[in-house]
Design a protein around this motif. Structure first.
Motif, mmCIF file in Angstrom:
data_model
loop_
_atom_site.group_PDB
_atom_site.id
_atom_site.type_symbol
_atom_site.label_atom_id
_atom_site.label_comp_id
_atom_site.label_asym_id
_atom_site.label_seq_id
_atom_site.Cartn_x
_atom_site.Cartn_y
_atom_site.Cartn_z
ATOM 1 N N THR A 176 34.870 28.393 50.585
ATOM 2 C CA THR A 176 35.781 28.849 49.323
ATOM 3 C C THR A 176 35.169 29.636 48.184
ATOM 4 O OG1 THR A 176 35.588 26.675 48.098
ATOM 5 C CG2 THR A 176 37.407 26.793 49.610
ATOM 6 N N HIS A 177 33.906 29.751 48.228
ATOM 7 C CA HIS A 177 33.098 30.290 47.353
ATOM 8 C C HIS A 177 33.422 31.914 46.902
ATOM 9 C CE1 HIS A 177 30.605 32.013 50.538
ATOM 10 N NE2 HIS A 177 30.191 33.044 49.655
ATOM 11 N N ARG A 178 33.864 32.517 47.711
ATOM 12 C CA ARG A 178 34.424 33.943 47.371
ATOM 13 C C ARG A 178 35.504 33.889 46.675
ATOM 14 N NH1 ARG A 178 35.831 37.277 51.897
ATOM 15 N NH2 ARG A 178 35.612 39.113 50.603
ATOM 16 N N LEU A 179 36.197 32.951 46.564
ATOM 17 C CA LEU A 179 37.460 33.024 45.603
ATOM 18 C C LEU A 179 36.945 32.863 44.018
ATOM 19 C CD1 LEU A 179 39.947 30.409 47.170
ATOM 20 C CD2 LEU A 179 40.213 32.746 46.954
ATOM 21 N N ALA A 180 35.819 32.499 43.944
ATOM 22 C CA ALA A 180 35.193 32.287 42.568
ATOM 23 C C ALA A 180 35.027 33.758 42.029
ATOM 24 C CB ALA A 180 33.984 31.682 42.578
ATOM 25 N N ASN A 181 34.867 34.695 42.874
ATOM 26 C CA ASN A 181 34.557 35.924 42.455
ATOM 27 C C ASN A 181 35.856 36.517 41.887
ATOM 28 O OD1 ASN A 181 32.073 36.081 43.686
ATOM 29 N ND2 ASN A 181 32.887 36.755 45.390
ATOM 30 N N TYR A 182 37.101 35.890 41.853
ATOM 31 C CA TYR A 182 38.308 36.525 41.381
ATOM 32 C C TYR A 182 39.018 35.688 40.530
ATOM 33 C CZ TYR A 182 37.485 39.835 45.263
ATOM 34 O OH TYR A 182 36.836 40.871 46.014
ATOM 35 N N LEU A 183 38.871 34.152 40.722
ATOM 36 C CA LEU A 183 39.582 33.442 40.153
ATOM 37 C C LEU A 183 38.883 31.975 39.225
ATOM 38 C CD1 LEU A 183 42.607 32.889 42.609
ATOM 39 C CD2 LEU A 183 42.529 34.111 40.627
ATOM 40 N N SER A 184 37.315 32.364 39.082
ATOM 41 C CA SER A 184 36.950 31.292 38.433
ATOM 42 C C SER A 184 37.006 31.735 36.910
ATOM 43 C CB SER A 184 35.331 31.117 38.870
ATOM 44 O OG SER A 184 34.740 32.583 38.546
ATOM 45 N N GLU A 185 36.585 30.693 36.091
ATOM 46 C CA GLU A 185 36.650 30.917 34.451
ATOM 47 C C GLU A 185 35.806 32.395 34.351
ATOM 48 O OE1 GLU A 185 38.226 29.996 30.861
ATOM 49 O OE2 GLU A 185 38.632 28.976 32.657
ATOM 50 N N ASP A 186 34.668 32.255 35.052
ATOM 51 C CA ASP A 186 33.618 33.495 34.604
ATOM 52 C C ASP A 186 34.452 34.948 35.193
ATOM 53 O OD1 ASP A 186 31.976 31.933 33.122
ATOM 54 O OD2 ASP A 186 30.390 31.985 34.984
ATOM 55 N N ALA A 187 35.089 34.720 36.388
ATOM 56 C CA ALA A 187 35.544 35.717 36.918
ATOM 57 C C ALA A 187 36.849 36.607 35.977
ATOM 58 C CB ALA A 187 36.361 35.569 38.436
ATOM 59 N N ILE A 188 37.916 35.492 35.713
ATOM 60 C CA ILE A 188 38.896 35.931 34.803
ATOM 61 C C ILE A 188 38.381 36.378 33.200
ATOM 62 C CG2 ILE A 188 40.773 35.087 33.612
ATOM 63 C CD1 ILE A 188 41.213 35.432 36.304
ATOM 64 N N ASN A 189 37.455 35.862 32.767
ATOM 65 C CA ASN A 189 36.501 36.326 31.558
ATOM 66 C C ASN A 189 36.174 37.795 31.682
ATOM 67 O OD1 ASN A 189 37.162 34.585 29.600
ATOM 68 N ND2 ASN A 189 35.430 33.186 30.316
ATOM 69 N N ARG A 190 35.573 37.851 32.859
ATOM 70 C CA ARG A 190 34.821 39.212 33.451
ATOM 71 C C ARG A 190 36.018 40.273 33.467
ATOM 72 N NH1 ARG A 190 32.413 41.371 39.120
ATOM 73 N NH2 ARG A 190 31.241 43.331 38.241
ATOM 74 N N LEU A 191 37.375 39.843 34.065
ATOM 75 C CA LEU A 191 38.663 40.737 34.061
ATOM 76 C C LEU A 191 39.044 40.913 32.722
ATOM 77 C CD1 LEU A 191 40.088 39.433 37.286
ATOM 78 C CD2 LEU A 191 39.010 41.766 36.899
ATOM 79 N N ARG A 192 39.004 40.032 31.724
ATOM 80 C CA ARG A 192 39.502 40.253 30.473
ATOM 81 C C ARG A 192 38.604 41.287 29.696
ATOM 82 N NH1 ARG A 192 39.828 33.746 29.758
ATOM 83 N NH2 ARG A 192 41.974 33.418 30.075
ATOM 84 N N ILE A 193 37.294 41.144 29.917
ATOM 85 C CA ILE A 193 36.530 42.168 29.547
ATOM 86 C C ILE A 193 36.651 43.650 29.920
ATOM 87 C CG2 ILE A 193 33.932 43.044 29.126
ATOM 88 C CD1 ILE A 193 33.381 40.013 28.982
ATOM 89 N N TYR A 194 37.058 43.702 31.136
ATOM 90 C CA TYR A 194 37.472 44.727 31.916
ATOM 91 C C TYR A 194 38.632 45.592 31.302
ATOM 92 C CZ TYR A 194 39.219 47.853 35.561
ATOM 93 O OH TYR A 194 39.620 48.807 36.418
ATOM 94 N N ILE A 195 39.536 44.627 31.025
ATOM 95 C CA ILE A 195 41.045 45.157 30.532
ATOM 96 C C ILE A 195 40.501 45.701 29.233
ATOM 97 C CG2 ILE A 195 43.319 44.519 29.953
ATOM 98 C CD1 ILE A 195 42.704 44.633 33.017
ATOM 99 N N GLU A 196 39.993 44.809 28.210
ATOM 100 C CA GLU A 196 39.576 45.499 27.089
ATOM 101 C C GLU A 196 38.980 46.740 26.969
ATOM 102 O OE1 GLU A 196 40.798 44.173 24.150
ATOM 103 O OE2 GLU A 196 40.976 42.171 24.362
ATOM 104 N N VAL A 197 38.200 46.937 27.807
ATOM 105 C CA VAL A 197 37.354 48.417 28.226
ATOM 106 C C VAL A 197 38.109 49.243 28.318
ATOM 107 C CG1 VAL A 197 35.431 49.268 29.316
ATOM 108 C CG2 VAL A 197 34.843 47.187 28.276
ATOM 109 N N GLU A 198 39.006 48.984 29.499
ATOM 110 C CA GLU A 198 39.591 50.086 29.946
ATOM 111 C C GLU A 198 40.751 50.430 28.968
ATOM 112 O OE1 GLU A 198 39.179 51.844 32.682
ATOM 113 O OE2 GLU A 198 37.081 50.747 32.657
ATOM 114 N N TRP A 199 41.171 49.625 28.198
ATOM 115 C CA TRP A 199 42.233 49.872 27.149
ATOM 116 C C TRP A 199 41.546 50.891 26.129
ATOM 117 C CZ3 TRP A 199 46.699 51.086 25.791
ATOM 118 C CH2 TRP A 199 47.216 51.190 24.670
ATOM 119 N N LEU A 200 40.178 50.851 25.977
ATOM 120 C CA LEU A 200 39.648 51.478 24.916
ATOM 121 C C LEU A 200 39.322 53.066 25.439
ATOM 122 C CD1 LEU A 200 36.611 49.213 23.626
ATOM 123 C CD2 LEU A 200 38.730 50.098 22.217
#
Length: 494
Positions: free
Chosen positions: A32-56
């Protein structure tokens, strides 16, 4: 309170997997560890940063704010380095900011601001200062936290499904399909209601599951991942006040679609999650078919239809019965599919409802998406490995067929009925020593029901029937092993 005589545990959160509370992060981590690349807390936080950056970046490249200078390629690269290189130090800093703000998205906003300000301080002595320092105030501009969250979760779920879950599920179906084709013409006694029934082939029965699983996968492969970007209650109210000359519907659609998502134009503060409910419903359907496969294979193994490959030397099937080779792969799959569906069914129900314009129940619920997918992944892995370790017990299958001649009574009965229909001069299609009222079904019922039936018994019925020569010959040559109809050809449909 600890068990008497035992000191209490003091689990180290940074210790090895033996301390994990969930088996998905412990015993089953390899699956299951590969799911952590997309749905773990760190993964979602990284995606949040990605969205904020892409909006800029979107604000800059589309000149949304008059007077705000465009970012250079170097500026954009610097911004994108934040989510691209989400280091342990950055994760720790984000955790510290969240501890202060008590708000996950606000912490992300502050981290992005700090990243920009750090760049600006490095540029103090530059001959041509970067425009990036002007963008600190643009971070999270005209966003509500759910604008960031819904897009992050959608990207995380899409990645987890398309890059991890789907390839595993497709691999299971491919392997099962190959097995079905290899055993397409291996005859097997069928069992309806647990009783002997018209024979089939091993491959055709496996092919039924392939067909069902393929249909379920097609729906999942076509899933839509929706996103919204429209402010506090979905009305663009602050947007049109702050920047009235921007076409906000077009802008929102362009930004969401630019992320590879489907734009949802009508929402409350949250994206309505209906696409998630649809997706998880489809995955639970796949799971239920796979569960049926697991229980059927378990039953076939218990009947001896399949032999299990012996595990490596030293493995144990039972602590007291050394002869046992247990069907543990299929039992494991069965239980983990039930766990997966338990979680996903809750998600389906919970995510379909939000009180008026917003409540936060969905936030906690969505943190368990990876759990639902994780248990399914464990089950799929066990099914793949379980199937790979099976060999059809062809000799036993043949012996069992030969012991159940009653199953060809269906063919004799139907042959008699057709003969009657084709011969208008005959009222019964059987010899004159039979009662005229005894029809084909009743005749075979009397000859077979509740009895042990042999080949000779069936030949006696055929020989006493008034049948055309070609039909009588076909029935005499019929055996339980050859009475499989088009089963082998049906496998070709896969």
């Amino acid at each position: 309170m600890p068990t008497q005589g035992l000191p209490p545990f003091s689990a180290d959160p940074d210790a090895d997997r033996g301390w994990a509370l969930s088996p998905l992060d412990g015993r089953y981590r390899a699956q299951t560890h590969r799911l952590a690349n997309y749905l773990s807390e760190d993964a979602i936080n990284r995606l949040r940063i990605y969205i904020e950056v892409e909006w800029l970046v979107f604000i800059s490249t589309n000149d949304l704010v008059d007077g705000l200078p465009p970012l250079s390629a170097e500026d954009i690269a610097y911004l994108r380095s934040l989510p691209a290189d989400f280091t342990d130090d950055r994760r720790a800093r984000l955790a510290a900011l969240e501890a202060q703000t008590r708000h996950d998205v606000k912490a992300v906003e502050y981290l992005v601001r700090e990243h920009i300000l750090a760049h600006s301080s490095d540029e103090v002595e530059a001959a041509t200062p970067s425009a990036l320092d002007r963008y600190a105030e643009a971070v999270h501009l005209l966003c509500t936290s759910e604008d960031i969250n819904n897009l992050s979760v959608a990207l995380g779920v899409r990645g987890a499904v398309e890059d991890v879950w789907l390839p595993a599920a497709q691999g299971l179906v491919r392997g099962l399909s190959e097995m079905a084709q290899q055993l397409g013409d291996a005859p097997m006694l069928a069992r309806t209601h647990g009783q002997s029934a018209t024979p089939t082939t091993v491959g055709k029965e496996l092919g039924v599951f392939v067909w069902r699983l393929q249909r379920a996968l097609k729906r999942i492969e076509k899933a839509e991942y929706l996103g919204k970007f429209n402010g506090a209650t979905g009305t663009y109210s602050a947007h049109v006040v702050a920047l009235p000359n921007v076409d906000w519907l077009t802008t929102s659609r362009s930004f969401v679609q630019g992320l590879g998502l489907t734009w949802n134009p009508l929402t409350t503060q949250i994206e309505s999650h209906d696409w998630q409910s649809e997706l998880y419903s489809d995955i639970t359907r796949f799971n239920r078919i796979a569960h049926n496969l697991a229980t059927d294979m378990w039953t076939y193994i218990s009947l001896g239809y399949f032999k299990q490959e012996l595990a490596a030397q030293g493995s144990t099937g039972s602590s007291t019965m050394p002869h046992k080779v247990n069907p543990i792969r299929f039992e494991n799959a069965e239980s983990n599919l039930e766990l997966s569906n338990g979680v996903l069914d809750v998600l389906v129900q919970a995510l379909s409802t939000s009180r008026m314009q917003r409540d936060l129940s969905d936030s906690s619920t969505q943190r368990n998406i990876g759990v639902g997918l994780g248990y399914s992944l464990v089950a799929i892995d066990n099914l793949v490995r379980g199937l790979a370790g099976l060999t059809a017990n062809v000799s036993l299958l043949a012996e069992e067929l030969d012991a159940h001649w009653e199953v060809v009574s269906e063919a004799i009965q139907q042959g008699l009925r057709v003969a009657e229909l084709q011969d208008a001069q005959s009222s019964s299609g059987v010899a004159q020593d039979r009662e005229a009222t005894l029809g084909p079904y009743e005749l075979l019922k009397a000859a077979t029901r509740g009895r042990t039936v042999s080949q000779d018994d069936m030949l006696e019925v055929i020989n006493h029937a008034d049948l055309p020569d070609d039909l009588a010959e076909r029935l005499r040559n019929l055996t339980p092993a050859t009475y499989t109809g088009l089963a082998a050809r049906l496998v070709d449909l896969l």
